[in-house]
Design a protein around this motif. Structure first.
Motif, PDB file in Angstrom:
ATOM      1  N   HIS A   1      57.425  34.669  37.191  1.00 21.54           N
ATOM      2  CA  HIS A   1      56.199  35.055  37.889  1.00 21.54           C
ATOM      3  C   HIS A   1      56.016  34.179  39.116  1.00 21.54           C
ATOM      4  CE1 HIS A   1      53.993  31.510  36.397  1.00 21.54           C
ATOM      5  NE2 HIS A   1      54.415  31.793  35.174  1.00 21.54           N
TER       6      HIS A   1
ATOM      7  N   GLY B   1      51.577  42.537  31.906  1.00 23.38           N
ATOM      8  CA  GLY B   1      52.020  42.971  33.219  1.00 23.38           C
ATOM      9  C   GLY B   1      52.374  44.448  33.221  1.00 23.38           C
TER      10      GLY B   1
ATOM     11  N   TRP C   1      49.306  36.434  37.387  1.00 22.13           N
ATOM     12  CA  TRP C   1      49.276  37.902  37.476  1.00 22.13           C
ATOM     13  C   TRP C   1      48.265  38.359  38.520  1.00 22.13           C
ATOM     14  CZ3 TRP C   1      45.519  41.673  36.169  1.00 22.13           C
ATOM     15  CH2 TRP C   1      45.993  42.983  36.093  1.00 22.13           C
TER      16      TRP C   1
END
Length: 572
Positions: free
Chosen positions: A187, A552, A198
């Motif tokens: 990420h 996600g 996120w």
């Protein structure tokens, strides 16, 4: 060799650590001879402002120059020498060898402060030496990149999604450049937890950045009209410029060769900044700091700690009897991406696990100010606490109020406070600015409940195991679950739970019950109902908001439209 009967302080490297040390030294001793040797053309510039100059928010290049040799000489009588590269240190004779445009010279010192900073890591991939590959660490880097943008740069690839990489991607996309951000970790912003990062990734995509995570660049192929960045999966990305931001390492080879003790290149210092060599001190990104939470030793490449350490080293040199020690690093940092800010302080999960420190994690999504006041938006908060209640780390993301909450939590961590102490903090409240129960107060309440056993939590990364061994009860409203819920879950709104405990008991068939809602508030209420009715119950930390952030892209393929009763398993 130059000599002097006065105390001579020689500082190697300017910017945050070196210049704060030199300036403080002058304020403490008007008679000292203070010489600053800077390899580059600028001794004091706003390196944190470079991406904003590229993006055009800082319009004037000169605004990046905080001080000049002339201004420092006039205000503080500092002898600042740019274009002076220290290439050797002789600790026995207390001299440094300096290379300049006119040759080399030796310079004596009584005290030597090393503030060389860090240099960009260049990964060993073919084509990394292409002239289209740029870093963003100096004023010249920023000027060159902005000139390319002004001339019509169309395509950019940013390698590395750390703080500088993300800021560079935002700046380029804001100027209309088609920008792809590539990160080897799974990420963006690897120091952040998955569920915090996120929100940053979503915002990067909203502002037009193409985000590729969990993949490496394997080659850069130079061409006459542009380069091509080749990724590990065979993807080929055309680029007019490649911004390299995959990390830094301490720029200490010269000093390590001179006998300065280092750990993986980072200079080892005591609590006052002393190295192992007499009369030699060090500050800033090139030093190894002891983490305040984990005790792990590592460099902390942040301007604030470097600035403060420079001041304290000057105190140790000129007023040793009253000098305070350099505090262990907490590592507070913040980044803006589009309309979202993300911040961190203290340790993350990976650091705590590596240090063998047991912890609980709390997820909250309270509004930054009163919900009835216009503009209320959530602060997505993650807080790590020890089994003894000690605050270990925190992260937050959101459109507003992130910096306030992280600063309060950073202060609490520095003070060694426990999570329950957050309940009692008397924070500023008015509807436009906060809530009567601020996000920080709420974190204290949730943490106290967890430690007291009033609240049991389960976590989104446990989802697969929970689905196999427990009944999931979704206590959101009918309209909320219509947008998606977990297959196999039982839907009962939390206001109906007390009257429908029999349905839960039948569906659970002796299994544990794991409750969830949108953010964790209603499921905590439901957990108390279930626990007091004899169920083995736990509440999903952070609810569906955290679950979506952790899953996600997987979330869209997993969630099914919800309705009354048990949800079907076909989509699982």
């Amino acid at each position: 060799m130059e000599t002097s009967e006065r105390t001579r302080l020689v500082v190697v490297g300017g910017v945050a650590g070196g210049m704060s040390c030199a300036a403080r030294a002058r304020r403490l001793d008007e008679n000292a001879e203070i010489i600053v040797l800077e390899r580059g053309p600028h001794v004091s510039f706003a390196n944190c402002g470079l991406p904003y100059y590229v993006g055009g928010e800082i319009a004037d290049r000169d605004a990046l120059l905080v001080q000049t040799p002339a201004s420092l000489a006039a205000a503080l009588r500092l002898d600042v020498r740019c274009g002076h590269d220290v290439v050797a240190v002789d600790a026995a004779s207390r001299t440094v060898t300096v290379r300049t445009a006119t040759g080399e010279q030796r310079l004596g010192y009584d005290h030597l402060v090393l503030s060389p900073g860090a240099q960009a890591v260049h990964p060993p991939i073919p084509g990394i030496d292409s002239p289209r590959v740029r870093t963003l660490r100096t004023v010249e880097d920023a000027v060159a990149l902005r000139e390319r943008v002004d001339r019509g740069l169309r395509r950019a690839v940013v390698l590395g999604a750390g703080f500088i990489g993300v800021e560079a991607a935002e700046a380029l996309a804001g100027r209309g450049v088609h920008t792809t951000l590539v990160e080897l970790a799974d990420h963006v912003l690897p120091p952040l937890e998955t569920e915090t990062a996120w929100y940053v990734a979503q915002e990067l995509e909203r502002i037009g950045v193409v985000v590729r995570t969990g993949i490496a660049a394997t080659a850069i192929e130079p061409g006459p009209d542009g380069d091509v960045v080749v990724l590990a999966d065979g993807t080929r990305l055309a680029a007019d410029v490649v911004v390299l931001s995959v990390g830094v390492r301490p720029d200490t080879a010269v000093f390590e060769a001179a006998g300065v003790a280092c750990d993986r290149g980072a200079i080892l210092v005591d609590e006052h900044g002393r190295t192992n060599l007499p009369g030699v001190w060090a500050v800033g990104d090139a030093t190894a700091s002891t983490d305040a939470v984990t005790g792990i030793r590592r460099p902390v490449a942040l301007a604030g700690p470097a600035n403060r350490a420079g001041r304290l080293v000057a105190d140790a040199i000129f007023r040793p009897e009253t000098a305070r020690p350099i505090p262990a690093a907490v590592g507070t940092a913040i980044v803006r991406v589009g309309a979202v800010a993300a911040a961190t302080t203290g340790a993350n999960r990976a650091a705590l696990s590596a240090a063998g420190i047991p912890f609980h994690t709390l997820h909250l999504h309270p509004n930054q100010h009163a919900g009835y006041f216009p503009g209320a938006q959530p602060v997505h908060l993650v807080v790590h606490i020890g089994g003894d209640g000690r605050l270990l780390g925190a992260q937050a993301a959101g459109a507003d109020g992130v910096d306030k909450r992280i600063d309060v939590l950073a202060t609490a961590i520095r003070a060694g406070r426990e999570v329950a102490d957050l309940i009692d903090l008397d924070l500023a409240y008015a509807p436009p600015y906060g809530q009567a129960k601020d996000a920080v107060n709420l974190a204290g309440m949730v943490g106290e409940n967890v430690l007291a056993g009033t609240l049991a939590l389960w976590y989104a990364d446990e989802l697969d195991a929970v689905r196999e061994t427990a009944l999931i009860v979704d206590v959101r409203r009918d309209d909320e679950v219509a947008d998606g819920m977990l297959p196999g879950a039982l839907h009962i709104p939390h206001t109906q739970l007390r009257e429908r405990l029999g349905e839960v008991r039948d569906a659970a068939a002796g299994r544990p019950v794991r409750v969830m809602c949108a953010s964790g508030v209603r499921s905590a209420i439901a957990h108390r109902v279930l626990a007091q009715a004899g169920f083995d119950s736990a509440s999903l930390s952070g609810g569906m908001q955290t679950l979506r952030a952790v899953l996600g892209a997987r979330a869209d393929g997993m969630l099914v439209p919800g309705g009354p009763g048990l949800q079907k398993e076909e989509a699982a």
